[in-house]
Design a protein around this motif. Structure first.
Motif, short mmCIF file in Angstrom:
data_model
loop_
_atom_site.label_atom_id
_atom_site.label_comp_id
_atom_site.label_asym_id
_atom_site.label_seq_id
_atom_site.Cartn_x
_atom_site.Cartn_y
_atom_site.Cartn_z
N ILE A 124 -20.22 -17.84 -24.33
CA ILE A 124 -18.83 -17.48 -24.12
C ILE A 124 -18.54 -17.50 -22.63
O ILE A 124 -19.25 -16.91 -21.83
CB ILE A 124 -18.54 -16.08 -24.69
N ARG A 125 -17.46 -18.17 -22.27
CA ARG A 125 -17.04 -18.19 -20.87
C ARG A 125 -15.72 -17.45 -20.77
O ARG A 125 -14.77 -17.76 -21.48
CB ARG A 125 -16.90 -19.63 -20.36
N LEU A 126 -15.66 -16.45 -19.88
CA LEU A 126 -14.49 -15.61 -19.78
C LEU A 126 -13.76 -15.86 -18.47
O LEU A 126 -14.37 -16.12 -17.44
CB LEU A 126 -14.89 -14.13 -19.85
N ASP A 127 -12.46 -15.75 -18.51
CA ASP A 127 -11.64 -15.82 -17.32
C ASP A 127 -11.93 -14.59 -16.46
O ASP A 127 -11.77 -13.46 -16.91
CB ASP A 127 -10.16 -15.81 -17.73
N PRO A 128 -12.35 -14.76 -15.20
CA PRO A 128 -12.69 -13.60 -14.37
C PRO A 128 -11.51 -12.63 -14.23
O PRO A 128 -11.70 -11.42 -14.14
CB PRO A 128 -13.06 -14.22 -13.02
N ALA A 129 -10.30 -13.14 -14.22
CA ALA A 129 -9.13 -12.27 -14.09
C ALA A 129 -8.98 -11.38 -15.31
O ALA A 129 -8.51 -10.24 -15.22
CB ALA A 129 -7.87 -13.12 -13.91
N GLY A 186 -18.37 -18.59 -32.72
CA GLY A 186 -17.32 -17.67 -33.16
C GLY A 186 -17.41 -16.30 -32.52
O GLY A 186 -16.56 -15.44 -32.78
N ALA A 187 -18.41 -16.07 -31.67
CA ALA A 187 -18.55 -14.76 -31.02
C ALA A 187 -17.36 -14.45 -30.12
O ALA A 187 -16.96 -13.29 -30.00
CB ALA A 187 -19.85 -14.71 -30.22
N GLY A 188 -16.81 -15.48 -29.49
CA GLY A 188 -15.66 -15.26 -28.61
C GLY A 188 -14.48 -14.65 -29.34
O GLY A 188 -13.78 -13.78 -28.81
N ASP A 189 -14.25 -15.10 -30.59
CA ASP A 189 -13.15 -14.54 -31.38
C ASP A 189 -13.39 -13.07 -31.69
O ASP A 189 -12.46 -12.26 -31.67
CB ASP A 189 -13.02 -15.31 -32.70
N VAL A 190 -14.64 -12.71 -31.95
CA VAL A 190 -14.97 -11.32 -32.25
C VAL A 190 -14.76 -10.45 -31.02
O VAL A 190 -14.18 -9.36 -31.11
CB VAL A 190 -16.42 -11.20 -32.76
N VAL A 191 -15.21 -10.90 -29.87
CA VAL A 191 -15.02 -10.15 -28.63
C VAL A 191 -13.53 -9.92 -28.39
O VAL A 191 -13.10 -8.81 -28.05
CB VAL A 191 -15.66 -10.88 -27.44
N GLN A 192 -12.73 -10.97 -28.59
CA GLN A 192 -11.30 -10.84 -28.36
C GLN A 192 -10.68 -9.84 -29.33
O GLN A 192 -9.84 -9.03 -28.94
CB GLN A 192 -10.62 -12.21 -28.51
N ARG A 193 -11.10 -9.86 -30.56
CA ARG A 193 -10.56 -8.90 -31.55
C ARG A 193 -10.96 -7.48 -31.21
O ARG A 193 -10.17 -6.55 -31.40
CB ARG A 193 -11.06 -9.27 -32.95
N ASN A 216 -15.19 -20.10 -37.83
CA ASN A 216 -16.41 -20.37 -37.06
C ASN A 216 -17.51 -19.33 -37.30
O ASN A 216 -18.57 -19.40 -36.67
CB ASN A 216 -16.09 -20.39 -35.56
N LEU A 217 -17.27 -18.37 -38.21
CA LEU A 217 -18.21 -17.28 -38.37
C LEU A 217 -18.32 -16.88 -39.83
O LEU A 217 -17.32 -16.51 -40.46
CB LEU A 217 -17.75 -16.07 -37.54
N SER A 218 -19.52 -16.98 -40.37
CA SER A 218 -19.76 -16.54 -41.74
C SER A 218 -19.98 -15.03 -41.78
O SER A 218 -20.22 -14.40 -40.74
CB SER A 218 -20.98 -17.25 -42.32
N ARG A 219 -19.94 -14.46 -42.97
CA ARG A 219 -20.17 -13.03 -43.10
C ARG A 219 -21.58 -12.66 -42.63
O ARG A 219 -21.78 -11.64 -41.97
CB ARG A 219 -19.97 -12.61 -44.55
N PHE A 220 -22.56 -13.49 -42.97
CA PHE A 220 -23.93 -13.23 -42.55
C PHE A 220 -24.05 -13.30 -41.03
O PHE A 220 -24.68 -12.44 -40.40
CB PHE A 220 -24.88 -14.25 -43.19
N ALA A 221 -23.40 -14.30 -40.42
CA ALA A 221 -23.45 -14.44 -38.96
C ALA A 221 -22.75 -13.26 -38.29
O ALA A 221 -23.18 -12.78 -37.24
CB ALA A 221 -22.82 -15.75 -38.55
N ALA A 222 -21.65 -12.78 -38.89
CA ALA A 222 -20.93 -11.64 -38.33
C ALA A 222 -21.82 -10.39 -38.34
O ALA A 222 -21.85 -9.63 -37.36
CB ALA A 222 -19.64 -11.38 -39.11
N ARG A 223 -22.54 -10.19 -39.43
CA ARG A 223 -23.41 -9.04 -39.52
C ARG A 223 -24.48 -9.08 -38.42
O ARG A 223 -24.76 -8.07 -37.76
CB ARG A 223 -24.06 -8.97 -40.90
N ARG A 224 -25.05 -10.24 -38.22
CA ARG A 224 -26.08 -10.36 -37.19
C ARG A 224 -25.47 -10.17 -35.79
O ARG A 224 -26.10 -9.57 -34.92
CB ARG A 224 -26.74 -11.73 -37.27
#
Length: 317
Positions: A2-7, A262-269, A284-292
């Motif tokens: 994940i690449r984040l805008d420094p601002a 899909g981790a970026g979407d989770v961080v944003q949420r 981009n994220l399955s239920r199993f992947a979300a759990r992990r």
């Protein structure tokens, strides 16, 4: 990665309310109460106008803090945990039920501009479980605009609209508190309201004496009580902002280490909402992947589990 805008990733710590502006026993005079409220709201104004990365989570946590005592006012038993469940564990687009609908009204207050059209009020009274006819709502919309534009100091404008609502409809105290926050935001020219006063409605500010009867809108001492409540509410909101700022900083610090698709979407949420379901699925994220992913975030101490359960889990800052 994940690449984040420094601002977006960086933010300064929110300010705090000076200790002298808060008192648990009430201010010694109406003027002192108003002065303390003004000082506290002046500090909160900085946070209310800012757009830090975690502001969405902050506003929705404030909404939950107002929805929980709303249940007591409505004669219901749901607490914050039950309200979260009603909102986040329902199927997509499903009715959240009466308690969840009340939470939805506070959530809407936190994210929309402080306007009170008849159409918007119709939706809000329905969510709050109230019944007003169209003509009454049109009159109410005009009433709100009149009070907000009256040049009263903001705490007194908030007290005035709450008083008028109860004079019109004694069964609509929940709407009175909702509109009090909206009028406060209009008076202060905030871009969006903050849910504040309902969280204090059963607190010390609205008790005339220790253990005394609760002061309701329109009763003696109500304006002074609103001022004291706003000082406390502003302090609580700033403390919450400081807490979420620290947690968001931790989350954003570990975010570049997350390699799950899909981790970026989770961080944003997580930054934008009070809670996120542990069984979240996206394109981009399955239920199993979300759990992990949430297990990994817990290991990194970047999120908290909010439900206290081992299944149907909810996570947030």
């Amino acid at each position: 990665m994940i690449r984040l805008d420094p601002a977006t990733a960086s933010s300064s710590a929110p300010p705090s309310i000076p200790a002298w502006a808060i008192t648990s026993a009430g201010a010694p005079s109406d003027g002192d109460a108003a002065f303390r409220a003004g000082a506290a709201l002046g500090v909160l104004d900085t946070v209310a106008r800012a757009q830090p990365s975690w502001s969405g989570a902050w506003r929705q946590r404030l909404a939950l803090n107002c929805a929980a005592p709303s249940m007591r006012l409505a004669g219901r038993a749901e607490d914050a945990v039950a309200l979260r469940d009603a909102w986040y564990l329902r199927p997509a687009c499903a009715d959240p039920g009466p308690a969840g609908a009340v939470l939805g009204a506070w959530r809407q207050l936190a994210v929309q501009p402080p306007a009170a059209s008849a159409d918007r009020l119709e939706k809000i009274v329905d969510q709050l479980g109230l019944h007003w006819d169209g003509a009454a709502l049109a009159d109410l919309s005009t009433e709100v605009e009149e009070v907000a534009g009256s040049q009263r100091p903001a705490p007194f404008a908030a007290a005035a609209i709450a008083t008028r609502i109860l004079a019109m409809r004694p069964d609509s105290e929940l709407l009175a508190w909702w509109l009090a926050d909206l009028v406060l935001a209009q008076s202060l020219r905030w871009p969006r309201p903050l849910p504040l006063l309902m969280a204090q409605a059963f607190g010390p500010a609205f008790r005339g004496e220790a253990g005394g009867k609760r002061i309701r809108p329109g009763e003696k001492g109500f304006e002074r009580a609103v001022c004291a409540a706003l000082a406390q509410a502003a302090a609580d909101a700033c403390r919450l902002a400081a807490e979420l700022s620290r947690r968001a900083e931790k989350l954003l610090a570990v975010a570049p280490k997350l390699r799950a698709k899909g981790a970026g979407d989770v961080v944003q949420r997580l930054l934008e909402d009070d809670a996120v379901s542990g069984s979240l699925t996206t394109k981009n994220l399955s239920r199993f992947a979300a759990r992990r992913l949430f297990e990994r975030l817990q290991q990194l101490e970047a999120v908290r589990e909010l439900s206290g359960r081992t299944t149907f889990r909810l996570f947030g800052l």
